[in-house]
Design an enzyme around this catalytic site. Structure first.
Site, short mmCIF file in Angstrom:
data_model
loop_
_atom_site.label_atom_id
_atom_site.label_comp_id
_atom_site.label_asym_id
_atom_site.label_seq_id
_atom_site.Cartn_x
_atom_site.Cartn_y
_atom_site.Cartn_z
N ASP A 13 67.32 30.02 40.18
CA ASP A 13 68.41 29.79 40.96
C ASP A 13 68.13 29.08 42.18
O ASP A 13 68.85 29.23 43.33
CB ASP A 13 69.29 30.77 41.40
CG ASP A 13 69.87 31.83 40.10
OD1 ASP A 13 70.05 31.02 39.15
OD2 ASP A 13 69.91 33.01 40.11
N HIS A 43 72.58 26.59 35.29
CA HIS A 43 72.33 25.53 36.32
C HIS A 43 73.47 24.99 36.68
O HIS A 43 74.67 25.00 36.08
CB HIS A 43 71.71 24.42 35.57
CG HIS A 43 70.19 24.89 35.30
ND1 HIS A 43 69.22 24.92 36.05
CD2 HIS A 43 69.58 24.83 34.01
CE1 HIS A 43 67.92 25.20 35.24
NE2 HIS A 43 68.43 25.18 34.00
#
Ligand code: GTP
Ligand code: IMP
Ligand code: MG
Length: 340
Positions: A13, A43
């Site tokens: 992340d 994503h």
């Protein structure tokens, strides 16, 4: 000809989705190949005012000329794969998405085993997407491969052959890693890690490219650190402090609140070393330093922001070539021409 790999420098992340989209839209590689564990990744891509959350499709899909490949080392959940083909239909990805015929398949039993496991789901805090059990079936040599499923017939390819031929023909290839250094099965905070190594060498192997073919390894760091799930986090801060700083976050796949901490230089140095990083992309600089929101010009950054960037470069010895100042592509300072 260039063959570059992008990796995450912390616990996932880091904003890899944004960086990949920027680089693929800007540099227009011929092939964009997804490496990493599988659909445990989430994503985020913001493009032309729209937001997308992706788990398997390469984040570079916005480059409509590129072929989108999934390497043999990546676990594929056919449900997620077909969902994303429909979800991104307006980018015409059905005609240019292929996976290696040797990809291992995730089925509903893998997901049940993951979510039903006291150890994986409760203790480790897994994403529950079936990745751990599916990788263990591959090791036990009982997993099904993509070539065993007739519904995938039109989406099967020999990914290493395609990539290596492209490299030999002078084309550009971009390899997308997922997860992050701290989640590596070997180099991360074991046992609070994912089910595979998550460094550049493994990402190259995932798509069948040898180490001698790689030009650049771009490592993505976020300006602060986030972690979802359990496990050590030396620079973690109390949630109230993160809220005061306005940097709280929630997960793309699970919606879980992310734990937040400050930038960890020791972790960054180790991640650069083991990945063999040659460039750093630094994201969410605007969240730490709101004055630089959406800035595209390095000289417009305030002194404290430049000091932070300089310190990272001095400590790691790696140039910060991409500075991300917002989630969408335009909010990017690209220093590659000046620094490389
Ligand atoms: P993983 O594969 O899960 O590691 O995903 P990722 O690295 O692509 O990160 P993810 O998309 O899960 O989370 C990053 C979040 O930060 C997303 O919401 C992005 O839209 C956002 N983001 C990325 N870069 C920037 C930036 O420079 N500024 C701001 N404000 N947000 C950003
Ligand atoms: P698993 O990969 O689902 O088995 O989860 C193992 C650990 O890795 C958990 O702490 C997850 O939160 C973490 N993890 C796996 N993939 C990602 C990712 O893409 N981003 C952030 N954390 C992840
Ligand atoms: Mg994510």
């Amino acid at each position: 000809m260039t063959c570059n790999i992008l990796v995450g420098g912390a616990w996932g992340d880091e904003g890899k989705g944004k960086c990949i989209t920027y680089l693929c839209d800007n540099d227009k590689p011929n092939i964009i190949a997804r490496a990493g564990v599988g659909p445990n990744a989430g994503h985020s891509v913001e493009f032309n005012g729209e937001k997308y959350g992706l788990r398997l499709t390469p984040s570079g899909f916005v480059n409509r000329e590129a072929k989108l490949l999934i390497g043999a080392g990546v676990l594929v959940d056919p449900e997620v794969f077909f969902h994303e083909l429909d979800y991104l239909d307006k980018y015409d990805i059905k005609s240019r998405s292929f996976m290696d015929y040797r990809c291992s398949m995730i089925n509903s039993e893998h997901k049940d085993r993951d979510r039903g496991s006291e150890h994986l789901f409760k203790k480790i805090g897994s994403t529950g997407t079936g990745c751990g059990p599916a990788n263990s079936d591959r090791v036990l040599r009982t997993a099904k491969m993509a070539k065993d499923l007739s519904e995938l017939e039109n989406y099967i390819s020999d990914v290493p052959l395609e990539i290596n031929e492209a490299i030999d023909n002078g084309e550009d290839v971009f390899i997308e890693g997922s997860q992050g250094f701290g989640l590596s099965l070997y180099y991360g905070t074991y046992p609070y890690v994912t089910s595979k190594d998550t460094t550049a060498s493994t990402f190259a192997a995932d798509v069948g490219v040898g180490p001698t073919k790689i030009d650049d390894v771009i490592i993505v760091f976020k300006s602060y650190i986030t972690r979802v799930g359990e496990g050590p986090f030396p620079s973690e801060m109390p949630q109230e402090q993160a809220e005061d700083m306005g940097i709280e976050e929630y997960g793309t796949v699970t919606g879980r609140r992310r734990r937040i901490g400050s930038f960890d230089m020791d972790l960054a140095k180790e991640a650069c070393m083991i990945n063999g990083a040659t460039q750093i992309a630094l994201t969410c600089v605007d969240r730490l330093y709101p004055s630089c929101e959406r800035t595209q010009d390095y000289s417009a950054l305030f002194g404290e922001t430049k000091d932070f960037i300089n310190e990272i470069e001095e400590e790691t010895g790696i140039p910060v070539t991409i500075i991300s100042t917002g989630p969408d592509l335009k909010a990017t300072i690209d220093l590659r021409k000046e620094l490389l």
